[in-house]
Design an enzyme around this catalytic site. Structure first.
Site: not given
Ligand code: GUN
Length: 284
Positions: A54, A98, A121
């Site tokens: 990422k 995460q 997200d």
């Protein structure tokens, strides 16, 4: 005729390129790059790999990124405090914590603490709710990537039967809502579905997100279907396979995503798109 192989790597590269151009425009207009904060708790090797890719993708798109690494035994309150600081940090447009998190930390609490406008997200209940009612929202990356791949096959979703195998909050449920928003007739299947092969055989578009290696066989595929395989299953040290038996299915389908190189690369590309989107939206 064998199926067209959907090249997720190429599509992802073009989406990242587009995100990079928009990030440059953002910088010209607002004097700073869009910013993503990535939070990682503990040292799970898979999470480390994801977080590194990422960050690398951000660098390639001229998106500012910063990593916050916390020890596996960090107190939940400390993580929540960090998220709150990032919520009010003007350099930061997107926050990604995460997952998975260690057992003593509530993932729900963490997700609910992220400002919905920075939730790149698309996991916050406000963004999920907006997706349900068809309002603009930050959309979860993997389902958004799946929709982009389907769009680029040129298949018309209106009135078609889309079958989603898997009902996770991250893929199955949101992709079903996105397909519905495009006027597909949607069936969601799961481990208790009776006669799954027969349901799959009626799918014009089949999305497989169950996490079982090669479970979906070639003779479950309707001739001419579009098959999107979200599975990433390691069956040997160097061998990854999807949820679909690729050789069997590609003899019948019109188009199919490979594993690897199908849906996988799309997730990070859509994350880049969400970061830029969140940055512009914050200025409006
Ligand atoms: N872990 C595995 N996939 C994801 C994802 O898409 N987002 C986050 N935050 N964690 C993950």
């Amino acid at each position: 005729m064998p199926a067209t192989i959907i090249d997720g790597k190429a599509v992802a590269a073009s989406i990242r390129q587009d995100a990079a151009e928009r990030a440059a425009r953002f910088k010209e207009e607002y004097g700073r790059a869009p910013g993503l904060a990535v939070v990682i708790v503990g040292d799970d090797p898979a999470s480390r790999v994801y977080v590194n890719s990422k960050k690398k993708a951000c660098a390639g798109c001229s998106i500012y990124s910063e990593e916050h690494t916390l020890p596996a035994n960090v107190a939940e309150t400390e993580l929540l405090d960090l998220v709150r600081r990032l919520n009010s940090d003007p350099k930061i447009d997107g926050i990604l914590v995460q997952l998975p998190l260690p057992d003593h930390i509530s993932e729900d609490k963490v997700i609910e603490t992220i400002a919905p406008a920075k939730d790149v997200d698309g996991f916050h209940p406000i963004n999920v709710g907006n997706l349900v009612v068809g309002k603009p929202a930050l959309r979860p990356c993997t389902p958004a990537g799946i929709m982009e791949l389907i769009r680029r096959t040129g298949v018309e979703l209106k009135g078609k039967h889309a079958v989603v195998v898997g009902r996770s909050n991250i893929v199955g449920k949101p992709v079903a809502l996105m397909l519905l928003a495009q006027h597909a007739t949607v069936t969601i299947c799961h481990s208790r579905t009776v006669d799954l092969p027969s349901v799959c055989r009626t799918a014009d578009v089949l999305v497989a997100a169950v996490g079982r290696p090669e479970m979906i066989k070639g003779d479950w595929i309707k001739p001419g279907a579009v098959v999107i395989d979200v599975g990433v299953n390691r069956i040997a040290e160097k061998k990854l396979v999807g949820d679909v038996d690729f050789d069997g299915a590609s003899a019948v389908a019109a188009a199919i995503t490979p594993v690897p190189g199908g849906v996988g690369p799309m997730t990070i590309a859509m994350l880049m798109q969400n970061c830029v989107e969140a940055a512009f939206a914050a200025q409006r």
